[in-house]
Design an enzyme around this catalytic site. Structure first.
Site, PDB file in Angstrom:
ATOM      1  NE  ARG A 304      38.043  47.562  35.062  1.00  0.00           N
ATOM      2  CZ  ARG A 304      39.063  47.868  34.994  1.00  0.00           C
ATOM      3  NH1 ARG A 304      39.777  48.264  33.908  1.00  0.00           N
ATOM      4  NH2 ARG A 304      39.756  48.404  36.064  1.00  0.00           N
ATOM      5  CD  GLU A 706      40.586  42.013  35.268  1.00  0.00           C
ATOM      6  OE1 GLU A 706      41.296  43.070  35.744  1.00  0.00           O
ATOM      7  OE2 GLU A 706      39.392  42.210  35.160  1.00  0.00           O
TER       8      GLU A 706
HETATM    9  N1  MTE Z   1      44.266  33.209  36.894  1.00  0.00           N
HETATM   10  C1  MTE Z   1      43.917  32.040  37.533  1.00  0.00           C
HETATM   11  N2  MTE Z   1      44.627  30.919  37.511  1.00  0.00           N
HETATM   12  N3  MTE Z   1      42.813  31.850  38.223  1.00  0.00           N
HETATM   13  C2  MTE Z   1      41.871  33.140  38.416  1.00  0.00           C
HETATM   14  O1  MTE Z   1      40.915  32.630  39.000  1.00  0.00           O
HETATM   15  N4  MTE Z   1      41.337  35.325  37.791  1.00  0.00           N
HETATM   16  C3  MTE Z   1      41.616  36.434  36.922  1.00  0.00           C
HETATM   17  C4  MTE Z   1      43.342  36.724  36.761  1.00  0.00           C
HETATM   18  N5  MTE Z   1      44.032  35.287  36.736  1.00  0.00           N
HETATM   19  C5  MTE Z   1      42.238  34.303  37.698  1.00  0.00           C
HETATM   20  C6  MTE Z   1      43.655  34.408  37.202  1.00  0.00           C
HETATM   21  C7  MTE Z   1      41.322  37.809  37.355  1.00  0.00           C
HETATM   22  S1  MTE Z   1      39.431  38.060  36.744  1.00  0.00           S
HETATM   23  C8  MTE Z   1      41.829  38.620  37.941  1.00  0.00           C
HETATM   24  S2  MTE Z   1      41.204  40.396  38.363  1.00  0.00           S
HETATM   25  C9  MTE Z   1      43.243  38.576  38.449  1.00  0.00           C
HETATM   26  O2  MTE Z   1      43.790  37.275  38.134  1.00  0.00           O
HETATM   27  C10 MTE Z   1      43.233  38.926  39.946  1.00  0.00           C
HETATM   28  O3  MTE Z   1      44.586  38.519  40.524  1.00  0.00           O
HETATM   29  P1  MTE Z   1      45.710  39.713  40.425  1.00  0.00           P
HETATM   30  O4  MTE Z   1      45.239  41.024  40.759  1.00  0.00           O
HETATM   31  O5  MTE Z   1      46.628  38.973  41.234  1.00  0.00           O
HETATM   32  O6  MTE Z   1      46.234  39.559  38.949  1.00  0.00           O
HETATM   33  N1  HPA Z   2      37.576  45.724  38.314  1.00  0.00           N
HETATM   34  C1  HPA Z   2      37.347  44.649  38.840  1.00  0.00           C
HETATM   35  N2  HPA Z   2      36.463  44.460  39.946  1.00  0.00           N
HETATM   36  C2  HPA Z   2      35.689  45.522  40.538  1.00  0.00           C
HETATM   37  C3  HPA Z   2      36.252  46.736  39.953  1.00  0.00           C
HETATM   38  C4  HPA Z   2      37.230  46.978  38.634  1.00  0.00           C
HETATM   39  O1  HPA Z   2      37.320  48.190  38.208  1.00  0.00           O
HETATM   40  N3  HPA Z   2      35.476  47.862  40.393  1.00  0.00           N
HETATM   41  C5  HPA Z   2      34.824  47.090  41.343  1.00  0.00           C
HETATM   42  N4  HPA Z   2      35.042  45.790  41.385  1.00  0.00           N
HETATM   43 MO1  MOS Z   3      38.708  40.047  37.845  1.00  0.00          MO
HETATM   44  S1  MOS Z   3      37.153  40.263  36.840  1.00  0.00           S
HETATM   45  O1  MOS Z   3      38.520  41.620  38.372  1.00  0.00           O
HETATM   46  O2  MOS Z   3      38.036  39.294  39.515  1.00  0.00           O
END
Ligand code: MTE
Ligand code: HPA
Ligand code: MOS
Length: 764
Positions: A304, A706
Site C-alpha cells: 500500500r 482511514e
Molecule cells: N474509528 C474508531 N473510532 N476506532 C477505530 O479503531 N479504526 C480505523 C477507522 N476508524 C478505527 C476508527 C481503521 S484503521 C479502519 S481500517 C476503519 O475505521 C475500519 O472501519 P470501517 O471499514 O468501518 O471504516
Molecule cells: N488494508 C488494510 N488491511 C489489509 C489490507 C489492506 O489493503 N490488506 C490486507 N489487510
Molecule cells: Mo485499518 S489499518 O485497515 O485496520
C-alpha cells in the site's frame, strides 16, 4: 443520526472484553516476555513461578499440542519463543493462576538464560544485510531514467518517518472457555475474528468448526487488532485446552505497549524531476520499511505504500521500490492508512524540497499536478474521479490564498511567534489490495414480532459500522432504526470473514446486508401483492412501517405482513454474500484495478510556532472531503475529526523511541504523548463534497475510516513553513533560495526537533 452506541457508551454500559461476566473457575494468564531484543534462548526456569501462590500451570513452547506458529501471511512467528528471541517483549512462557495479581506476581519469578546477539533496529542496515521479509516490490510507470534527463530541475533527498503506538483505549485481550467435546469459545478484542480462529486452531490443533470466536465491540483497534489480537487469543486457548478451565488475559497498558507492534517506521530516498511549468515529470522513491522481527502484515502494508507513493498527483514516469526489512523490534503492523501515509509523506517531502529550491510555494507544485479523471495511477488503474474538485471547492469556501496572506501579515509583525500554512491533498484507494479479501456476508432474521436481528463480519470499534449497517436494514424495510439490532461478530453465524479493515467494512458488510434485506423484501412483496391488490411486486415499497402501492400507503402494516408471511411458511431469514465487482491486481505485472474507488480530499492546515520554545499550536484544519453521498454525517464527521487528530499526533508529538538495544523507552503514557484537548486543532472545518455519481460504496456513501488521517501530514509541513518564516528561508515572495540547505524531513516534528531546527544555521 447518532451512533447507536452513544448512549450506552456515555452511561458506561457498553460491553467490552473486560466486562464479560466470568465463568466460575476462570484462570488468569500472564506472559513472561523476553528482556532482550535478540538472542539464543538456552533455557527457561519456571520452577519458582510454579511454586508461587495460586499458580495452576506454566506453559512454554514445548507444551503446545498444535503448532507453535501464528504467522498469518508467512509462518515466521512462533507464539512462544523456542530457540531464539527476536524482540524485547516476545512471549516466552505463560503463567496461569487463580487471579490476575497472582499470575503477574509469578511471571516475575521466571528467568531465562539468553545468549545475547547483536540487535538490528535500523531498516537500512537490515536491507544492507539482505535480511528482507519478502523480495522487494516495484511499481513502474513510463521510463524514469529517460525522463530525468529531460527535466529542467531534479532534486534528491531522504525522508524518515517514525512509527506510532495505536493506543486504543481498550488494550489487547481475550477470554477462552472450553466447550463440549474439546471445543473452545473465544471472546476476543479483535478486528479479525477469523484470523483469531485460524491462529487458535493452529496452536491447539483443533479444526475451525470446533472453535467459536465472538466479538461484541472494541474500544478502538486502528489496525492494531487486525492481526495482533491473535497472540492473546491463542495464549488463552492453549491455556484452556491444557487446563480444561476458562482462561482470560487482558493486557496492562505497559505490557501492551512493550509486546505489540506499531505503525511501521520508514526511511526513504526520493528523486523528483520537475519542468519549468512545475509539472512533475519523473519520480523515483526507494522505501525501507522497518518490519520488526516477523512478517505480520508488513508485506501488504509495503504494497500500500507503493499504491499511494504518488498521493493525489499524476506523474507520467514513476519508479518506486520497497524493501520490507527485518529488525529486532516487535512485528510492526496495520495502522490507519496501512502504509499509505508513509508513502504520501515522502512525496510531500520531495515536493517541499523542490519548492524550496525553486523558490515557489509548495502548493503551486501540488496544484499543478493533481490527478484528473482519466489519468493513470502507477499501478495501471485509471482515475474515475479527480483530486482537483476538492481543491477548488475547498478554495472557494476557505480562500486558501487569503489564509496564507493572513499568516504572512502576522509573521511581519510578530518576531517570536510565526505562522505556517500547508496544503494536504489526499487520495486513498478503497478495497483490500489483496482482491480475494473483498468479500463479506450478512445474516438477517426478521422475527414474527417484526423486529430484525443482523449479524455481519464487521467489527464495531468505534467507527460506527454497526450504525451504518442498522441504517441499511432499517431503510430497506422502511422502519425506524430501533427495529434493527446488530449482534456480535461471531464465526458461527458468519464464517470466513475478512478483518474489519481497509476502511471497507461498511461497504462490504453493508452491501451484503442490503442484499439479504432485498431478498427477504422480495418474498414479503409476493405475500403482500394479493393482500393490497397490486399487479406487480415492483409497484410495492415499504415506508413508515407500512406497505405502499404505487407510492400510496395501504392499510397493510409491517407486523401484519411479517406474521402473514410466517403463517404462509415464507422464509424470513437470509444469509447473503457480497464480493466487490470489477477489481483485480496482478503482482507479476504490478498492474490492475485494485480499488473499487478512491476517496479524495484537500485540507489546509495552519499552525503557530513559538520560536523561543519550539512549541506549537494547530490553529485550524479546513478540508473539503469527498463523501460521495454520506449516509451518516455525524458518524462521518467524527471519523474525519478523529482521523485528523490521530494523523497530527503521528506527525507532531507522538514519538516511538527504541534505544540501540531494541528496548522501548516510550513505554508508558508518561513518555509517549498523544494529542489531548490542548493539542487538538482549535478549529476543524469540513466542507462536504457531495457527488451523486455512481460508486461502489454502500448507498453511495464513500468510506471515510482511514483517508482523513493523512490530512495530519499537512501539520508537519505547516510547522516547517513557520520555521522557514522565522529563519527567513525562502518565503514565498523571495526567489533565489537555491543555496539554502533544505531542512531535513524527519517526522514527527516534536517540540524538541522544532527548536533545534529553528536555531540550526542554514548550512548545518
Ligand atoms: N474509528 C474508531 N473510532 N476506532 C477505530 O479503531 N479504526 C480505523 C477507522 N476508524 C478505527 C476508527 C481503521 S484503521 C479502519 S481500517 C476503519 O475505521 C475500519 O472501519 P470501517 O471499514 O468501518 O471504516
Ligand atoms: N488494508 C488494510 N488491511 C489489509 C489490507 C489492506 O489493503 N490488506 C490486507 N489487510
Ligand atoms: Mo485499518 S489499518 O485497515 O485496520
Amino acid at each position: 443520526m447518532k451512533n447507536i452506541d452513544s448512549k450506552s457508551h456515555v452511561r458506561g454500559e457498553s460491553v467490552y472484553l473486560d466486562d464479560i461476566p466470568l465463568v466460575h473457575g476462570t484462570l488468569f494468564a500472564c506472559a513472561f516476555d523476553s528482556p532482550v531484543a535478540h538472542g539464543k534462548l538456552k533455557s527457561v526456569d519456571t520452577t519458582e513461578a510454579e511454586k508461587s501462590e495460586g499458580v495452576i500451570r506454566v506453559i512454554t513452547a514445548k507444551d503446545l499440542i498444535g503448532e507453535n506458529q501464528i504467522g498469518g501471511i508467512i509462518p515466521d512467528e512462533p507464539l512462544l519463543a523456542d530457540d531464539e528471541v527476536h524482540f524485547q517483549g516476545m512471549p516466552i512462557a505463560i503463567v496461569l493462576a487463580e487471579s490476575e495479581v497472582l499470575a503477574r506476581k509469578a511471571a516475575k519469578k521466571i528467568t531465562a538464560d539468553i545468549e545475547q546477539l547483536e540487535p538490528v533496529t535500523d531498516p537500512r542496515i537490515a536491507a544492507a544485510n539482505n535480511d528482507l521479509i519478502v523480495p522487494p516490490k516495484k511499481f513502474k510507470l513510463g521510463d524514469t531514467d529517460a525522463a530525468f534527463i529531460r527535466c529542467e530541475h531534479v532534486f534528491e533527498g531522504r525522508a524518515d518517518i517514525n512509527g506510532q503506538e495505536h493506543l486504543y483505549i481498550e488494550t489487547q485481550g481475550a477470554y477462552a472457555t472450553p466447550t463440549e467435546n474439546g471445543g473452545l469459545r473465544v471472546y476476543s478484542s479483535t478486528q479479525g475474528p477469523t484470523a483469531v480462529q485460524r491462529a487458535v486452531c493452529r496452536v491447539t490443533g483443533l479444526a475451525m468448526h470446533e472453535v467459536e470466536v465472538d466479538v461484541q465491540r472494541l474500544g478502538g483497534g486502528f489496525g492494531g487488532k487486525e492481526d495482533q489480537a491473535n497472540a492473546w487469543a491463542a495464549i488463552c486457548a492453549v491455556g484452556a485446552q491444557l487446563t480444561k478451565r476458562p482462561v482470560k488475559y487482558a493486557l496492562h497498558r505497559m505490557e501492551d505497549m512493550r509486546m505489540t507492534g506499531k505503525r511501521h517506521p520508514y526511511s526513504a530516498d526520493y528523486k523528483i524531476g520537475i519542468g519549468e511549468d512545475l509539472k512533475i515529470f519523473a519520480y523515483e522513491a526507494t522505501f525501507y520499511q522497518n518490519a520488526g522481527a516477523s512478517a505480520d502484515l508488513s508485506p501488504p502494508v509495503l504494497e500500500r505504500t507503493l499504491f499511494h507513493c504518488t498521493n493525489s498527483y499524476f506523474i507520467p514516469n514513476v519508479t518506486a521500490t520497497a524493501y520490507s526489512c527485518r529488525t529486532n523490534l516487535p512485528p510492526n503492523t496495520a495502522f490507519r492508512g496501512f502504509g499509505g501515509p508513509q508513502g504520501m509523506f515522502v512525496i510531500e517531502s520531495a515536493i517541499a524540497h523542490a519548492a524550496e529550491k525553486l523558490g515557489v510555494p509548495a502548493w503551486d507544485i501540488q496544484q499543478a499536478n493533481l490527478i484528473d479523471s482519466g489519468d493513470e495511477f502507477p499501478y495501471g488503474q485509471i482515475a474515475e474521479s479527480d483530486a482537483i474538485t476538492t481543491w477548488t471547492q475547498g478554495d472557494g469556501m476557505f480562500d486558501f490564498a487569503r489564509l496564507q496572506e493572513k499568516a504572512d501579515e502576522f509573521n511581519v509583525s510578530s518576531k517570536y511567534f510565526k505562522k505556517g500554512v500547508a496544503m494536504m491533498p489526499v487520495c486513498f484507494g478503497i478495497s483490500f489490495t489483496k482482491t480475494p479479501m473483498n468479500q463479506a456476508r450478512s445474516l438477517v432474521h426478521v422475527y414474527t414480532d417484526g423486529s430484525i436481528a443482523v449479524s455481519t463480519g464487521a467489527v464495531e470499534m468505534g467507527q460506527g459500522v454497526n450504525t451504518k449497517i442498522a441504517q441499511v436494514a432499517a431503510s430497506m424495510f422502511g422502519l425506524p432504526i430501533e427495529a434493527v439490532r446488530l449482534h456480535t461478530t461471531n464465526t458461527l453465524r458468519i464464517a470466513n470473514t475478512s478483518p474489519t479493515a481497509a476502511s471497507a467494512a461498511a461497504d462490504l458488510n453493508g452491501k451484503a446486508t442490503q442484499m439479504a434485506c432485498d431478498a427477504i423484501r422480495e418474498r414479503l412483496f409476493e405475500v403482500a401483492k394479493p393482500l393490497v391488490e397490486a399487479e406487480n411486486t415492483a409497484d410495492l415499497s415499504l415506508d413508515d412501517g407500512f406497505v405502499y402501492r404505487n407510492g400510496e400507503r395501504t392499510s397493510l402494516d409491517w407486523k401484519t405482513l411479517v406474521m402473514d408471511a410466517h403463517l404462509q411458511r415464507v422464509n424470513l431469514s437470509e444469509h447473503a454474500h457480497y464480493a466487490t465487482p470489477g477489481i483485480n491486481f496482478d503482482w507479476e505485472t504490478a498492474r490492475g484495478h485494485p480499488f473499487a474507488y478512491h476517496g479524495y480530499g484537500t485540507a489546509i492546515v495552519g499552525v503557530t510556532v513559538d520560536c523561543l520554545r519550539g512549541r506549537y499550536e494547530i490553529d485550524y484544519v479546513k478540508c473539503c472531503h469527498d463523501f460521495g453521498s454520506s449516509m451518516n454525517t455525524s458518524v462521518d464527521h467524527g471519523q474525519i475529526e478523529g482521523g485528523i487528530v490521530q494523523g497530527i499526533g503521528w506527525m507532531t508529538i507522538e514519538e516511538v523511541f527504541y534505544d540501540a538495544d531494541g528496548k522501548l523507552r516510550s513505554n508508558a503514557l508518561s513518555t509517549y504523548k498523544v494529542p489531548d484537548i490542548y493539542s487538538v486543532p482549535k478549529e476543524i472545518a469540513i466542507l462536504p463534497l457531495e457527488t451523486d455519481r455512481e460508486n461502489l460504496a454502500v448507498f453511495n456513501s464513500k468510506a471515510v475510516g482511514e483517508p482523513p488521517l493523512m490530512y495530519g501530514i499537512g501539520a508537519y509541513f505547516a510547522i516547517r513553513n513557520a520555521i522557514k518564516a522565522f529563519k527567513k528561508i525562502c518565503p514565498p515572495d523571495v526567489g533565489a533560495a537555491a543555496d539554502h540547505a533544505v531542512l531535513s524531513f524527519d517526522a514527527p516534528f516534536t517540540a524538541e526537533k522544532v527548536l533545534m531546527n529553528l536555531y540550526e544555521t542554514a548550512d548545518g
